[in-house]
Design an enzyme around this catalytic site. Sequence first.
Site, PDB file in Angstrom:
ATOM      1  N   ASN A  97      10.883  -0.304 -12.761  1.00  0.00           N
ATOM      2  CA  ASN A  97       9.549  -0.012 -13.306  1.00  0.00           C
ATOM      3  C   ASN A  97       8.808  -1.261 -13.752  1.00  0.00           C
TER       4      ASN A  97
ATOM      5  N   ASP B  82       9.334  19.001 -19.370  1.00  0.00           N
ATOM      6  CA  ASP B  82       9.893  17.909 -18.573  1.00  0.00           C
ATOM      7  C   ASP B  82       9.311  17.883 -17.157  1.00  0.00           C
TER       8      ASP B  82
ATOM      9  N   GLU C 208       1.026   5.545  -1.964  1.00  0.00           N
ATOM     10  CA  GLU C 208       0.804   6.464  -3.078  1.00  0.00           C
ATOM     11  C   GLU C 208       2.000   6.237  -3.981  1.00  0.00           C
TER      12      GLU C 208
ATOM     13  N   TYR D 262       7.928  13.353 -21.865  1.00  0.00           N
ATOM     14  CA  TYR D 262       8.560  14.413 -21.092  1.00  0.00           C
ATOM     15  C   TYR D 262       9.978  14.708 -21.592  1.00  0.00           C
TER      16      TYR D 262
ATOM     17  N   THR E 290       0.606   8.120   3.907  1.00  0.00           N
ATOM     18  CA  THR E 290       0.475   6.670   3.667  1.00  0.00           C
ATOM     19  C   THR E 290       1.838   5.979   3.661  1.00  0.00           C
TER      20      THR E 290
ATOM     21  N   TYR F  54       7.808  11.433  -3.727  1.00  0.00           N
ATOM     22  CA  TYR F  54       7.473  10.002  -3.723  1.00  0.00           C
ATOM     23  C   TYR F  54       8.668   9.157  -3.292  1.00  0.00           C
TER      24      TYR F  54
ATOM     25  N   ALA G 265      11.404  10.012  -1.817  1.00  0.00           N
ATOM     26  CA  ALA G 265      11.859  10.316  -0.458  1.00  0.00           C
ATOM     27  C   ALA G 265      10.964   9.621   0.572  1.00  0.00           C
TER      28      ALA G 265
ATOM     29  N   LYS H 160       9.311   6.844   0.097  1.00  0.00           N
ATOM     30  CA  LYS H 160       9.627   5.398   0.061  1.00  0.00           C
ATOM     31  C   LYS H 160      10.957   5.142   0.765  1.00  0.00           C
TER      32      LYS H 160
ATOM     33  N   THR I 229      11.125   0.519  -4.043  1.00  0.00           N
ATOM     34  CA  THR I 229      11.408   0.933  -5.413  1.00  0.00           C
ATOM     35  C   THR I 229      12.889   1.267  -5.615  1.00  0.00           C
ATOM     36  N   ASP I 230      13.333   1.179  -6.851  1.00  0.00           N
ATOM     37  CA  ASP I 230      14.712   1.580  -7.157  1.00  0.00           C
ATOM     38  C   ASP I 230      14.875   3.106  -7.128  1.00  0.00           C
ATOM     39  N   GLU I 231      13.735   3.841  -7.096  1.00  0.00           N
ATOM     40  CA  GLU I 231      13.824   5.310  -7.126  1.00  0.00           C
ATOM     41  C   GLU I 231      14.487   5.865  -5.875  1.00  0.00           C
TER      42      GLU I 231
ATOM     43  N   GLY J  46      12.879  17.729 -11.719  1.00  0.00           N
ATOM     44  CA  GLY J  46      13.754  16.776 -11.011  1.00  0.00           C
ATOM     45  C   GLY J  46      13.768  15.391 -11.630  1.00  0.00           C
TER      46      GLY J  46
ATOM     47  N   ALA K 207       0.833  -1.214   0.000  1.00  0.00           N
ATOM     48  CA  ALA K 207       0.000   0.000   0.000  1.00  0.00           C
ATOM     49  C   ALA K 207       0.862   1.256   0.000  1.00  0.00           C
TER      50      ALA K 207
HETATM   51  P1  NAD Z   1      -0.857   1.469  -7.098  1.00  0.00           P
HETATM   52  O1  NAD Z   1      -0.937   2.933  -6.941  1.00  0.00           O
HETATM   53  O2  NAD Z   1      -1.384   0.836  -8.327  1.00  0.00           O
HETATM   54  O3  NAD Z   1      -1.613   0.765  -5.870  1.00  0.00           O
HETATM   55  C1  NAD Z   1      -1.501   1.221  -4.554  1.00  0.00           C
HETATM   56  C2  NAD Z   1      -2.639   0.595  -3.729  1.00  0.00           C
HETATM   57  O4  NAD Z   1      -2.495   1.026  -2.367  1.00  0.00           O
HETATM   58  C3  NAD Z   1      -4.029   1.009  -4.200  1.00  0.00           C
HETATM   59  O5  NAD Z   1      -4.863  -0.119  -4.270  1.00  0.00           O
HETATM   60  C4  NAD Z   1      -4.500   1.971  -3.110  1.00  0.00           C
HETATM   61  O6  NAD Z   1      -5.902   1.972  -2.930  1.00  0.00           O
HETATM   62  C5  NAD Z   1      -3.778   1.409  -1.892  1.00  0.00           C
HETATM   63  N1  NAD Z   1      -3.603   2.425  -0.836  1.00  0.00           N
HETATM   64  C6  NAD Z   1      -3.120   3.691  -0.990  1.00  0.00           C
HETATM   65  N2  NAD Z   1      -3.128   4.329   0.209  1.00  0.00           N
HETATM   66  C7  NAD Z   1      -3.607   3.437   1.118  1.00  0.00           C
HETATM   67  C8  NAD Z   1      -3.834   3.492   2.518  1.00  0.00           C
HETATM   68  N3  NAD Z   1      -3.584   4.606   3.231  1.00  0.00           N
HETATM   69  N4  NAD Z   1      -4.319   2.396   3.141  1.00  0.00           N
HETATM   70  C9  NAD Z   1      -4.594   1.265   2.444  1.00  0.00           C
HETATM   71  N5  NAD Z   1      -4.397   1.153   1.108  1.00  0.00           N
HETATM   72  C10 NAD Z   1      -3.916   2.230   0.455  1.00  0.00           C
HETATM   73  O7  NAD Z   1       0.666   1.102  -6.849  1.00  0.00           O
HETATM   74  P2  NAD Z   1       1.562  -0.063  -7.504  1.00  0.00           P
HETATM   75  O8  NAD Z   1       2.154   0.433  -8.750  1.00  0.00           O
HETATM   76  O9  NAD Z   1       0.777  -1.321  -7.478  1.00  0.00           O
HETATM   77  O10 NAD Z   1       2.732  -0.128  -6.410  1.00  0.00           O
HETATM   78  C11 NAD Z   1       2.596  -0.978  -5.269  1.00  0.00           C
HETATM   79  C12 NAD Z   1       3.849  -0.846  -4.420  1.00  0.00           C
HETATM   80  O11 NAD Z   1       4.982  -1.222  -5.176  1.00  0.00           O
HETATM   81  C13 NAD Z   1       4.128   0.570  -3.917  1.00  0.00           C
HETATM   82  O12 NAD Z   1       4.611   0.472  -2.594  1.00  0.00           O
HETATM   83  C14 NAD Z   1       5.204   1.093  -4.849  1.00  0.00           C
HETATM   84  O13 NAD Z   1       6.015   2.033  -4.208  1.00  0.00           O
HETATM   85  C15 NAD Z   1       5.955  -0.186  -5.162  1.00  0.00           C
HETATM   86  N6  NAD Z   1       6.647  -0.220  -6.471  1.00  0.00           N
HETATM   87  C16 NAD Z   1       5.966   0.081  -7.609  1.00  0.00           C
HETATM   88  C17 NAD Z   1       6.615  -0.023  -8.841  1.00  0.00           C
HETATM   89  C18 NAD Z   1       5.905   0.277 -10.144  1.00  0.00           C
HETATM   90  O14 NAD Z   1       6.547   0.309 -11.189  1.00  0.00           O
HETATM   91  N7  NAD Z   1       4.600   0.481 -10.159  1.00  0.00           N
HETATM   92  C19 NAD Z   1       7.947  -0.432  -8.884  1.00  0.00           C
HETATM   93  C20 NAD Z   1       8.621  -0.711  -7.681  1.00  0.00           C
HETATM   94  C21 NAD Z   1       7.930  -0.625  -6.485  1.00  0.00           C
HETATM   95  O1  DAU Z   2      11.194   2.762 -10.819  1.00  0.00           O
HETATM   96  C1  DAU Z   2      10.098   2.294 -10.102  1.00  0.00           C
HETATM   97  C2  DAU Z   2       8.998   3.338 -10.132  1.00  0.00           C
HETATM   98  O2  DAU Z   2       8.433   3.310 -11.447  1.00  0.00           O
HETATM   99  C3  DAU Z   2       7.911   3.080  -9.089  1.00  0.00           C
HETATM  100  O3  DAU Z   2       8.475   3.190  -7.807  1.00  0.00           O
HETATM  101  C4  DAU Z   2       6.751   4.070  -9.242  1.00  0.00           C
HETATM  102  O4  DAU Z   2       5.713   3.748  -8.339  1.00  0.00           O
HETATM  103  C5  DAU Z   2       6.227   3.978 -10.663  1.00  0.00           C
HETATM  104  O5  DAU Z   2       5.215   4.943 -10.863  1.00  0.00           O
HETATM  105  C6  DAU Z   2       7.359   4.185 -11.677  1.00  0.00           C
HETATM  106  O6  DAU Z   2       7.840   5.570 -11.603  1.00  0.00           O
HETATM  107  P1  DAU Z   2       8.174   6.402 -12.942  1.00  0.00           P
HETATM  108  O7  DAU Z   2       8.088   7.833 -12.639  1.00  0.00           O
HETATM  109  O8  DAU Z   2       9.436   5.889 -13.554  1.00  0.00           O
HETATM  110  O9  DAU Z   2       6.946   5.892 -13.860  1.00  0.00           O
HETATM  111  P2  DAU Z   2       6.014   6.686 -14.921  1.00  0.00           P
HETATM  112  O10 DAU Z   2       5.218   5.648 -15.624  1.00  0.00           O
HETATM  113  O11 DAU Z   2       5.306   7.816 -14.288  1.00  0.00           O
HETATM  114  O12 DAU Z   2       7.095   7.281 -15.927  1.00  0.00           O
HETATM  115  C7  DAU Z   2       7.990   6.471 -16.633  1.00  0.00           C
HETATM  116  C8  DAU Z   2       8.894   7.387 -17.442  1.00  0.00           C
HETATM  117  O13 DAU Z   2       8.120   8.006 -18.477  1.00  0.00           O
HETATM  118  C9  DAU Z   2       9.490   8.530 -16.643  1.00  0.00           C
HETATM  119  O14 DAU Z   2      10.799   8.792 -17.120  1.00  0.00           O
HETATM  120  C10 DAU Z   2       8.584   9.725 -16.935  1.00  0.00           C
HETATM  121  C11 DAU Z   2       8.105   9.432 -18.344  1.00  0.00           C
HETATM  122  N1  DAU Z   2       6.734   9.865 -18.687  1.00  0.00           N
HETATM  123  C12 DAU Z   2       5.720   9.540 -17.848  1.00  0.00           C
HETATM  124  C13 DAU Z   2       4.418   9.900 -18.135  1.00  0.00           C
HETATM  125  C14 DAU Z   2       3.272   9.552 -17.209  1.00  0.00           C
HETATM  126  C15 DAU Z   2       6.491  10.562 -19.857  1.00  0.00           C
HETATM  127  O15 DAU Z   2       7.436  10.848 -20.636  1.00  0.00           O
HETATM  128  N2  DAU Z   2       5.205  10.929 -20.170  1.00  0.00           N
HETATM  129  C16 DAU Z   2       4.161  10.632 -19.336  1.00  0.00           C
HETATM  130  O16 DAU Z   2       2.989  11.011 -19.657  1.00  0.00           O
END
Ligand code: NAD
Ligand code: DAU
Length: 357
Positions: free
Chosen positions: A185, A287, A88, A213, A104, A156, A158, A160, A131-133, A290, A86
């Site tokens: 990602n 862009d 953001e 971007y 959260t 975000y 920071a 995590k 996350t790797d971020e 950051g 869970a």
């Molecule tokens: P997502 O935004 O799709 O899902 C997040 C879920 O958490 C949602 O279902 C939301 O309702 C729930 N949530 C948010 N706030 C809450 C709260 N206060 N209490 C209970 N539930 C709550 O996110 P995701 O992409 O599935 O990512 C899941 C996890 O994996 C996160 O911790 C994220 O940092 C990590 N992560 C994501 C990626 C990626 O590429 N998406 C990569 C590496 C790590």
């Molecule tokens: O690296 C893991 C992370 O990957 C997770 O921790 C995050 O939860 C997840 O959202 C993701 O973060 P990014 O910022 O890398 O993902 P996003 O899909 O937002 O963007 C991917 C790349 O594409 C990034 O360099 C920004 C760029 N981008 C994104 C959007 C939404 C665009 O160029 N145009 C766009 O409209």
Amino acid sequence: MKNLLVTGGMGFIGANFIRYLLYESDFKGSVVNVDLLTYAGNMDNLAGVEKEFPDRYRFVRCDICEREKMQEIFDRFKVDSICHFAAESHVDRSLVRPDAFIQTNIVGTFRLLEIARGLGGGLELFHHVSTDEVFGSLGDEGSFTEETPYRPNSPYSASKAASDHLVRAYSKSYGLPVTISNCSNNYGPYQFPEKLIPLVILNALEGKPMPVYGDGRNIRDWLYVRDHCSAIWAIMKEGRRGDTYNVGGNNEMENIDVVRLVCDILDEFCGLYEKEPRRTLIEYVKDRPGHDRRYAIDSSKLTGELGWNPQESFATGIRKTVRWYLDNRLWVDRVRSGEYKAWIEEQYGSRPGRKLG
Ligand code: NAD
Ligand code: DAU
């Protein structure tokens, strides 16, 4: 692990993970999925699962920050292990309104750790999904290892990073059995269409501009979501307690190449859009502030120690993903229409405030 609490299980990765556990893995216990159902939480992601696994799966809507309600859930379901998703999760949102990220991602993780600490010897594992971020941005060479110092650049990342530090501190200070995974990602089915890949698939399909971007040359290291799920499960089962593991698939790509590839696959699957290749819809925009330039993950600890390997390359995974969005128009329409949110409010009542927004 008999009674596993999964937080955020209605989100993209959490839902894929619960499906993986119940349908594919050797996990034999039960899952309680706690999710607040923010804009990103979607019950359609686990449609049918409760009916199919009535004895092994339960959903409870709750905010992980609510200490007393979470304690009740721990007691009621006799939780002995936790997989914590869970959060953001969207960087762009964190730049505009960081409050919910602090609440959260940091406070929520802290609350869970406190309850977990109270379990004493009854806690088998607290797995934290990160996350790797947290490592910040790379130059042209090298990749993130488990020893790379933390240098988060967005609210975000920071938040995590703070949660990772708390989990680590609870392991060192109180002896909590924890593991942490830092993954690159993800992409695949059920991803909310604010993130690059689903956004681009849907815009390209519908002939809308695709926002790229900056110069489009930022690099991300893509991993198919099922591979992330199998990695988490491998770490939960066999990872060394107190350790962190990097997870990635060796799929570094410039954003512009990802977007072009999605366009080409859609042209192949659906034909040209009004006789034009979809690449013509690409639009360079301002862009992200950051904006991290490059991520690349070294997952040799995970592959070497636990024998985990990803099954999809980007070339295979992206075709499956595009196909999934084409085949699941109802999911897409509902998630974008507001109809889903109205249904949630009917089921659970509206809770105005920071999360439901
Ligand atoms: P997502 O935004 O799709 O899902 C997040 C879920 O958490 C949602 O279902 C939301 O309702 C729930 N949530 C948010 N706030 C809450 C709260 N206060 N209490 C209970 N539930 C709550 O996110 P995701 O992409 O599935 O990512 C899941 C996890 O994996 C996160 O911790 C994220 O940092 C990590 N992560 C994501 C990626 C990626 O590429 N998406 C990569 C590496 C790590
Ligand atoms: O690296 C893991 C992370 O990957 C997770 O921790 C995050 O939860 C997840 O959202 C993701 O973060 P990014 O910022 O890398 O993902 P996003 O899909 O937002 O963007 C991917 C790349 O594409 C990034 O360099 C920004 C760029 N981008 C994104 C959007 C939404 C665009 O160029 N145009 C766009 O409209």
